[in-house]
Design an enzyme around this catalytic site. Structure first.
Site: not given
Lengths: 418, 418
Positions: A13, A139, A141, A187, A244, A295-296
């Site tokens: 991503g 990332t 994340d 996310m 999520e 995605y924003l």
């Protein structure tokens, strides 16, 4: 001028600042007169011999990459198996590297990409080919091991904290006659870093966001309902930020992002925010709203963190240094060297310690009741969203993002069927 | 120094710049030594005698309102009936006005609020009470009649165009092995203005966003699928921006925001983006993602349009001028006086021409095929998102939004049961 080609590729991503890393890689290599090719769509481009000649881009375009989100050369979600199980692919890679004199390979991605980089790094010994393979971290994340934080996370974290602070003001203004519960979906499938960053938007029990939900803690619906109700009764409204990937105690996802089927057999997509909002509405009767920025949150270069941008640039420059110094199977990682004031530096770490590992939030970062962050988490997170680095805007009121020409290098090998 | 009190209230959905209007109202009135009270939660506060003494706020806080989103005094979604049908409420209003010497009433909102303001304006004649009632425009929906545009829209439009441009770069980078279709849901139940603003993010058939869906045009699913497929085959991916309120030819909403029930009788919330994404996945088999920014789009002060901010300030200042000049039942509207360069001014217009009217997109703004905007629309929209006006950020990396003290005025009347 070192002889050979540096091949750079983006994987997994993309983020608001991965192109800033690319910009730093290309500028550092150019400064040392090293030719840089980029693989189109990550490792796929290397396998397909779809290579881009970055020397065809003017320096202004390379500089503009530093303020352009997305992945300028294309990225991919592809994992290579072991050298043994995917031998034909590694041999092909070697062919492509030989054909274009690739001596340095920089792979810019997350955990899976670090694994790919580690496997590619073994080509050097396995086939006695002079290659330095360097993983470059990225990332939203924030779940890479060893590094203190991950380029891309700080900007997504800033987006999250800013967006939640703003939306909470909206909810607060309307709560008397309209929405009382607002759910924001962040996310984070396995790690709650972005939900935690939302916690920076407020302080104390009455300031939004009131409830954060982490995948690191089992979700208990009844307890959650009680907390929502208590917050609405005390504050007048309740802002929830949900990762999520939250799961119940039995390990099942609270909401499957892939969705289920409705009674007509149609796919019913939905995330955890929509699920929680519906449950709250049914159980508590409150008017609810929810947001799914998707995605924003990982492309919001317009609200990037300056710290994050600087780190994205620093790991790019360091990766070139490491590669040209012949360091193989390493990744430049960010080391926190000071807390107040916040200081950091970049050091090499072995890819073997990073590949396939996943760093979730330490227990000491999550409040005892499970619904918020601790002061320790705040001290960790806050410097990462510090500073603004807005892109230039045009007369048309829009950020001026660059589109590269991406001129392909002439292929020298036959097609390869993946 | 005019004798009497000016009462200001915010109504309907709040915006990124409605507080900038409030800031201008209070500063203009202070400059003329007029006392300003604010009603808590719009007309409700006026009825309940929940009034806020804005003179207790330091000037720095009033100035900071200009960069703070949300509604600083609280807003509401309440509609008054006619003087005949809701007479007790109007009499109560009059009592409150008399008790606090309210001579000027400024109601800051959209269509419904203009209707409320128009009704309140009739108190003057009906009860022979000296009152000047001025509506002040505000709505991200841009659907007010007479005015060229609505304060709040330009900033939401800029948020939309910036977000779609950024997310599209993310999708473009990943499309080869991941998401091929991305659907962004824009506010707009009856008018497609925000979806249209997304069109500013790209130009030409191949630049994202590729397909815009407007409530002004009937949605034809088969035609939509064909367009999505053609775009993916030509460009590699497809970015769709859908107005929440799109309808099929028979007039039914494509997706009811309120949602339905699942097979367990649980509320299944969902918007048009999630619906379309699910349908595209089933019909075309593409990997899909979607975003629902919800309140984020109308509270994103961090990416406000400077033009919009200036207009929000101008209508606030003009409203004070009109009120103090004794003009009743009017609204300051924005008049476009030049195209290139863009110029605008503020003029009074009768509330009767604005109340309960809804301005949808002119047919000439929607491309013949229904899936995009025309050059005419572009010329209209582009100046409205022009210019940046970021809020100040703190050392903590977050926008510094102000929280007012909102000191209540001592009540002089008994309770009123609504």
């Amino acid at each position: 001028m070192p002889s050979g080609t540096l091949l750079y590729a983006q994987s997994g991503g993309v983020t608001a600042v991965i192109n800033a890393t690319a910009s730093a890689v290309i500028q550092s290599a150019r400064a040392r007169r090293v030719r840089v090719l980029a693989a189109r769509n990550g490792i796929l481009g290397a396998l397909r011999e779809e290579l881009i000649d970055t020397s065809k881009e003017p320096i202004a375009a390379i500089r503009a990459l530093a303020h352009t989100p997305g992945g300028a050369f294309g990225s991919c979600r592809v994992k290579l198996k072991s050298l043994k199980d995917d031998r034909a692919k590694y041999e092909r890679l070697l062919e492509v590297f030989r054909a274009h004199d690739v001596r340095w390979f920089l792979y810019n991605g997350g955990n899976d990409s670090a694994d790919t980089a580690l496997k590619v790094s073994r080509l050097a010994r396995e086939f006695d080919y002079p290659l330095a393979c360097v993983g470059v971290p990225k990332t939203v994340d924030n779940d890479l091991a060893v590094t203190d934080c991950c380029p891309g996370f700080g900007s997504a974290a800033k987006y999250t904290a800013v967006s939640v602070r703003e939306a909470a003001l909206d909810v607060a203004a309307m709560a008397d006659t309209s929405t009382k519960v607002f759910v924001y979906e962040a996310m984070g499938r396995h790690a709650g870093w972005l939900a935690a960053a939302a916690g920076l938007a407020g302080n104390g029990a009455d300031e939004a966001p009131h409830l954060l939900l982490f995948p690191e803690r089992p979700f208990d619906e009844a307890d959650f309902f009680a907390k929502v109700r208590a917050t609405v009764e005390r504050v007048g409204y309740c802002v929830v930020v949900a990762s999520e990937g939250i799961r119940t105690a039995d390990g099942g996802f609270v909401a499957d992002a892939g969705g289920g089927k409705d009674s007509f057999g149609h796919t019913q997509l939905g995330g955890v925010a929509s699920h929680l909002a519906g449950r709250v509405k049914d159980a508590l009767g409150y008017k609810v709203h929810w947001a799914l920025p998707d995605y924003l949150q990982r492309s919001a270069r317009h609200v990037a963190s300056k710290t994050d941008l600087q780190q994205a640039i620093a790991v790019g420059a360091a990766a070139v240094d490491y590669a040209l110094a012949g360091m193989n199977a390493v990744m430049p990682v960010i080391v926190r060297t000071g807390e107040a004031p916040y200081r950091w530096t970049v050091q090499p770490a072995p890819l073997s310690k990073i590949a396939n590992k996943e760093k979730t939030m330490p227990a000491g970062f999550i409040r005892r009741d499970g619904y918020g962050i601790t002061d320790k988490a705040r001290r960790y997170l806050e410097p990462l969203i510090r500073g603004e680095a807005p892109p230039p805007y045009g007369r048309d009121g829009l950020p001026q993002y660059v589109a590269l020409k991406n001129v392909p290098v002439r292929r020298r090998l036959p097609d390869f069927v993946l």
